[in-house]
Design a protein around this motif. Sequence first.
Motif, PDB file in Angstrom:
ATOM      1  N   GLY A  73       0.809  -1.214   0.000  1.00 12.16           N
ATOM      2  CA  GLY A  73       0.000   0.000   0.000  1.00 12.16           C
ATOM      3  C   GLY A  73       0.836   1.254   0.000  1.00 12.16           C
ATOM      4  O   GLY A  73       2.044   1.229  -0.189  1.00 12.16           O
ATOM      5  N   CYS A  74       0.178   2.379   0.228  1.00 10.72           N
ATOM      6  CA  CYS A  74       0.801   3.692   0.126  1.00 10.72           C
ATOM      7  C   CYS A  74       1.994   3.811   1.066  1.00 10.72           C
ATOM      8  O   CYS A  74       1.857   3.701   2.277  1.00 10.72           O
ATOM      9  N   MET A  75       3.181   4.040   0.511  1.00 12.05           N
ATOM     10  CA  MET A  75       4.401   4.008   1.318  1.00 12.05           C
ATOM     11  C   MET A  75       4.575   5.253   2.179  1.00 12.05           C
ATOM     12  O   MET A  75       5.474   5.320   3.009  1.00 12.05           O
ATOM     13  N   CYS A  76       3.716   6.265   1.998  1.00  9.86           N
ATOM     14  CA  CYS A  76       3.839   7.453   2.836  1.00  9.86           C
ATOM     15  C   CYS A  76       3.046   7.313   4.128  1.00  9.86           C
ATOM     16  O   CYS A  76       3.046   8.209   4.963  1.00  9.86           O
ATOM     17  N   CYS A  77       2.350   6.200   4.302  1.00  9.52           N
ATOM     18  CA  CYS A  77       1.511   6.024   5.485  1.00  9.52           C
ATOM     19  C   CYS A  77       2.352   5.814   6.741  1.00  9.52           C
ATOM     20  O   CYS A  77       3.570   5.662   6.679  1.00  9.52           O
ATOM     21  N   ALA A  78       1.685   5.776   7.866  1.00  4.73           N
ATOM     22  CA  ALA A  78       2.336   5.580   9.171  1.00  4.73           C
ATOM     23  C   ALA A  78       3.489   6.569   9.356  1.00  4.73           C
ATOM     24  O   ALA A  78       4.614   6.200   9.645  1.00  4.73           O
ATOM     25  N   ALA A  79       3.144   7.859   9.131  1.00  4.85           N
ATOM     26  CA  ALA A  79       4.102   8.955   9.310  1.00  4.85           C
ATOM     27  C   ALA A  79       5.323   8.826   8.395  1.00  4.85           C
ATOM     28  O   ALA A  79       6.389   9.351   8.687  1.00  4.85           O
ATOM     29  N   GLY A  80       5.140   8.118   7.274  1.00  5.87           N
ATOM     30  CA  GLY A  80       6.225   8.012   6.302  1.00  5.87           C
ATOM     31  C   GLY A  80       7.293   7.007   6.661  1.00  5.87           C
ATOM     32  O   GLY A  80       8.278   6.882   5.941  1.00  5.87           O
ATOM     33  N   LEU A  81       7.123   6.270   7.740  1.00  7.54           N
ATOM     34  CA  LEU A  81       8.206   5.402   8.210  1.00  7.54           C
ATOM     35  C   LEU A  81       8.585   4.297   7.234  1.00  7.54           C
ATOM     36  O   LEU A  81       9.777   4.075   7.017  1.00  7.54           O
ATOM     37  N   PRO A  82       7.643   3.556   6.637  1.00  5.99           N
ATOM     38  CA  PRO A  82       8.065   2.503   5.693  1.00  5.99           C
ATOM     39  C   PRO A  82       8.922   3.062   4.570  1.00  5.99           C
ATOM     40  O   PRO A  82       9.938   2.483   4.192  1.00  5.99           O
ATOM     41  N   MET A  83       8.538   4.203   4.058  1.00  2.00           N
ATOM     42  CA  MET A  83       9.283   4.828   2.972  1.00  2.00           C
ATOM     43  C   MET A  83      10.654   5.308   3.450  1.00  2.00           C
ATOM     44  O   MET A  83      11.671   5.074   2.783  1.00  2.00           O
ATOM     45  N   GLU A  84      10.691   5.976   4.592  1.00  2.00           N
ATOM     46  CA  GLU A  84      11.953   6.531   5.076  1.00  2.00           C
ATOM     47  C   GLU A  84      12.962   5.430   5.401  1.00  2.00           C
ATOM     48  O   GLU A  84      14.146   5.559   5.081  1.00  2.00           O
ATOM     49  N   ILE A  85      12.495   4.360   6.013  1.00  2.00           N
ATOM     50  CA  ILE A  85      13.405   3.255   6.346  1.00  2.00           C
ATOM     51  C   ILE A  85      13.982   2.651   5.067  1.00  2.00           C
ATOM     52  O   ILE A  85      15.196   2.462   4.932  1.00  2.00           O
ATOM     53  N   ALA A  86      13.102   2.349   4.105  1.00  2.00           N
ATOM     54  CA  ALA A  86      13.557   1.738   2.844  1.00  2.00           C
ATOM     55  C   ALA A  86      14.472   2.690   2.081  1.00  2.00           C
ATOM     56  O   ALA A  86      15.498   2.280   1.529  1.00  2.00           O
ATOM     57  N   LEU A  87      14.118   3.970   2.058  1.00  2.00           N
ATOM     58  CA  LEU A  87      14.913   4.945   1.329  1.00  2.00           C
ATOM     59  C   LEU A  87      16.291   5.113   1.955  1.00  2.00           C
ATOM     60  O   LEU A  87      17.312   5.132   1.254  1.00  2.00           O
ATOM     61  N   ASN A  88      16.346   5.207   3.275  1.00  2.00           N
ATOM     62  CA  ASN A  88      17.640   5.365   3.945  1.00  2.00           C
ATOM     63  C   ASN A  88      18.540   4.164   3.700  1.00  2.00           C
ATOM     64  O   ASN A  88      19.746   4.310   3.450  1.00  2.00           O
ATOM     65  N   GLN A  89      17.971   2.956   3.761  1.00  2.00           N
ATOM     66  CA  GLN A  89      18.761   1.742   3.520  1.00  2.00           C
ATOM     67  C   GLN A  89      19.249   1.689   2.076  1.00  2.00           C
ATOM     68  O   GLN A  89      20.400   1.313   1.812  1.00  2.00           O
ATOM     69  N   LEU A  90      18.381   2.090   1.141  1.00  3.82           N
ATOM     70  CA  LEU A  90      18.750   2.067  -0.277  1.00  3.82           C
ATOM     71  C   LEU A  90      19.866   3.062  -0.562  1.00  3.82           C
ATOM     72  O   LEU A  90      20.848   2.735  -1.249  1.00  3.82           O
ATOM     73  N   LEU A  91      19.754   4.259  -0.040  1.00  7.94           N
ATOM     74  CA  LEU A  91      20.787   5.267  -0.261  1.00  7.94           C
ATOM     75  C   LEU A  91      22.119   4.839   0.337  1.00  7.94           C
ATOM     76  O   LEU A  91      23.176   5.007  -0.269  1.00  7.94           O
ATOM     77  N   SER A  92      22.070   4.253   1.525  1.00  3.37           N
ATOM     78  CA  SER A  92      23.287   3.820   2.204  1.00  3.37           C
ATOM     79  C   SER A  92      23.980   2.696   1.434  1.00  3.37           C
ATOM     80  O   SER A  92      25.214   2.666   1.314  1.00  3.37           O
ATOM     81  N   THR A  93      23.178   1.762   0.908  1.00  2.00           N
ATOM     82  CA  THR A  93      23.732   0.612   0.185  1.00  2.00           C
ATOM     83  C   THR A  93      24.221   1.000  -1.205  1.00  2.00           C
ATOM     84  O   THR A  93      25.317   0.622  -1.628  1.00  2.00           O
ATOM     85  N   ALA A  94      23.393   1.759  -1.939  1.00  2.00           N
ATOM     86  CA  ALA A  94      23.668   2.024  -3.354  1.00  2.00           C
ATOM     87  C   ALA A  94      24.595   3.208  -3.578  1.00  2.00           C
ATOM     88  O   ALA A  94      25.350   3.225  -4.545  1.00  2.00           O
ATOM     89  N   LYS A  95      24.529   4.226  -2.698  1.00  2.00           N
ATOM     90  CA  LYS A  95      25.257   5.486  -2.940  1.00  2.00           C
ATOM     91  C   LYS A  95      25.078   5.908  -4.406  1.00  2.00           C
ATOM     92  O   LYS A  95      26.051   6.036  -5.159  1.00  2.00           O
ATOM     93  N   PRO A  96      23.822   6.143  -4.804  1.00  2.00           N
ATOM     94  CA  PRO A  96      23.526   6.259  -6.236  1.00  2.00           C
ATOM     95  C   PRO A  96      23.868   7.615  -6.827  1.00  2.00           C
ATOM     96  O   PRO A  96      23.939   8.634  -6.131  1.00  2.00           O
ATOM     97  N   ASP A  97      24.049   7.598  -8.159  1.00  2.00           N
ATOM     98  CA  ASP A  97      24.175   8.824  -8.929  1.00  2.00           C
ATOM     99  C   ASP A  97      22.805   9.362  -9.332  1.00  2.00           C
ATOM    100  O   ASP A  97      22.687  10.526  -9.712  1.00  2.00           O
ATOM    101  N   ARG A  98      21.784   8.512  -9.288  1.00  2.00           N
ATOM    102  CA  ARG A  98      20.405   8.947  -9.527  1.00  2.00           C
ATOM    103  C   ARG A  98      19.464   7.994  -8.802  1.00  2.00           C
ATOM    104  O   ARG A  98      19.713   6.788  -8.730  1.00  2.00           O
ATOM    105  N   LEU A  99      18.368   8.571  -8.291  1.00  2.00           N
ATOM    106  CA  LEU A  99      17.338   7.808  -7.594  1.00  2.00           C
ATOM    107  C   LEU A  99      16.011   8.011  -8.316  1.00  2.00           C
ATOM    108  O   LEU A  99      15.604   9.154  -8.579  1.00  2.00           O
ATOM    109  N   LEU A 100      15.342   6.914  -8.658  1.00  2.00           N
ATOM    110  CA  LEU A 100      13.996   6.945  -9.226  1.00  2.00           C
ATOM    111  C   LEU A 100      13.027   6.371  -8.204  1.00  2.00           C
ATOM    112  O   LEU A 100      13.301   5.332  -7.604  1.00  2.00           O
ATOM    113  N   ILE A 101      11.898   7.040  -8.009  1.00  2.00           N
ATOM    114  CA  ILE A 101      10.901   6.594  -7.038  1.00  2.00           C
ATOM    115  C   ILE A 101       9.580   6.392  -7.766  1.00  2.00           C
ATOM    116  O   ILE A 101       9.071   7.303  -8.429  1.00  2.00           O
TER     117      ILE A 101
END
Length: 339
Positions: A73-101
């Motif tokens: 479901g909507c990843m912004c729910c529950a104060a954005g936590l599911p999205m923020e956790i996944a996003l932080n882990q992805l950024l830390s792992t990938a160190k990307p030159d571009r992010l698509l959401i």
Amino acid sequence: MSSNPISQVPTNIITGSLGVGKTSTIMSLMKHKPEHERWAVLVNEFGEIGVDGSLFQGQHAEQQVFIREVPGGCMCCAAGLPMEIALNQLLSTAKPDRLLIEPTGLGHPKEVLEVLSSEHYRQVLSLQQTITLVDARKLAEPKYTEHDTFNQQIAIADVIVGNKQDLYRADEAEQLIAYVNQANPDTKVIFAEHGKLPLSALEGKTQGLSNSSHHHHHHHHGKPKPLACDLPMPESGVIKASNQGEGYNSVGWRFAPDKVFSRQSLVRLLVDLVVERMKAVFITDMGVFGYNLTPDGITEIELDECFESRIELISQANAAGKSTIDDGMESQLLACLVD
């Protein structure tokens, strides 16, 4: 790997309704990714099973593309936590030159943009063009034009892409331009077939929330429960999960890796489905294949790899709010297994 802090990662939201071609668009963009760049994709799905990650990874296993899913479901729910956790882990792992959401087509894109625009991410992300895909043929259907999420997707866009242009009647492109001009006159409108966009469409700072009124959508949640995509596989080798909301129902299954399906039997079953949306990855007797079904038809692509077979079906709820997907679907899928 560099230990420098992650800063100002170019970030694009790619949104749009169910079946409009968001996943195909991201796949097409990744095919033209500069070889030296690392890209990350955060994909949100309405269903709990999570199929998009396998579709993306199965085609880009060796191409410096990093995928993270937020199913259920909507990843912004529950104060954005599911999205923020996944996003932080992805950024830390990938160190990307571009992010698509890619938010779910049934989610709330303004709230996703609010999370990304927050103080926490201001130094980390550089928000670039928000791209909304629209099938201009849908403008004739009130279930789209009167739906808040559809109009949110128009309102936050920097670029509207009239996708599936090859299927339009003569006047439908003009109708889309007129609709966008009325809702958001500063938004650029371009057209595409099969989600094929130039990389240049991603470039340029977003107008962000200034494109639309700023408000919070209030979601109501029960007690959080583990998602089906995270559950350990039982001895039966099958996990089923369902979800509902926004007038839609989803039903999905995961199958243990040792379950091999007949490709021929699967295709016969899948082409006859009557649903709003179907995505799947299957380990078959002829290799690994991904499937994508919309009202316009079914596509099959061969994948490099797949950890396990998964399928997700989404349908509109009936008058009682129940799923219209046949209760016998699981038996039909199991009947496609190779002995």
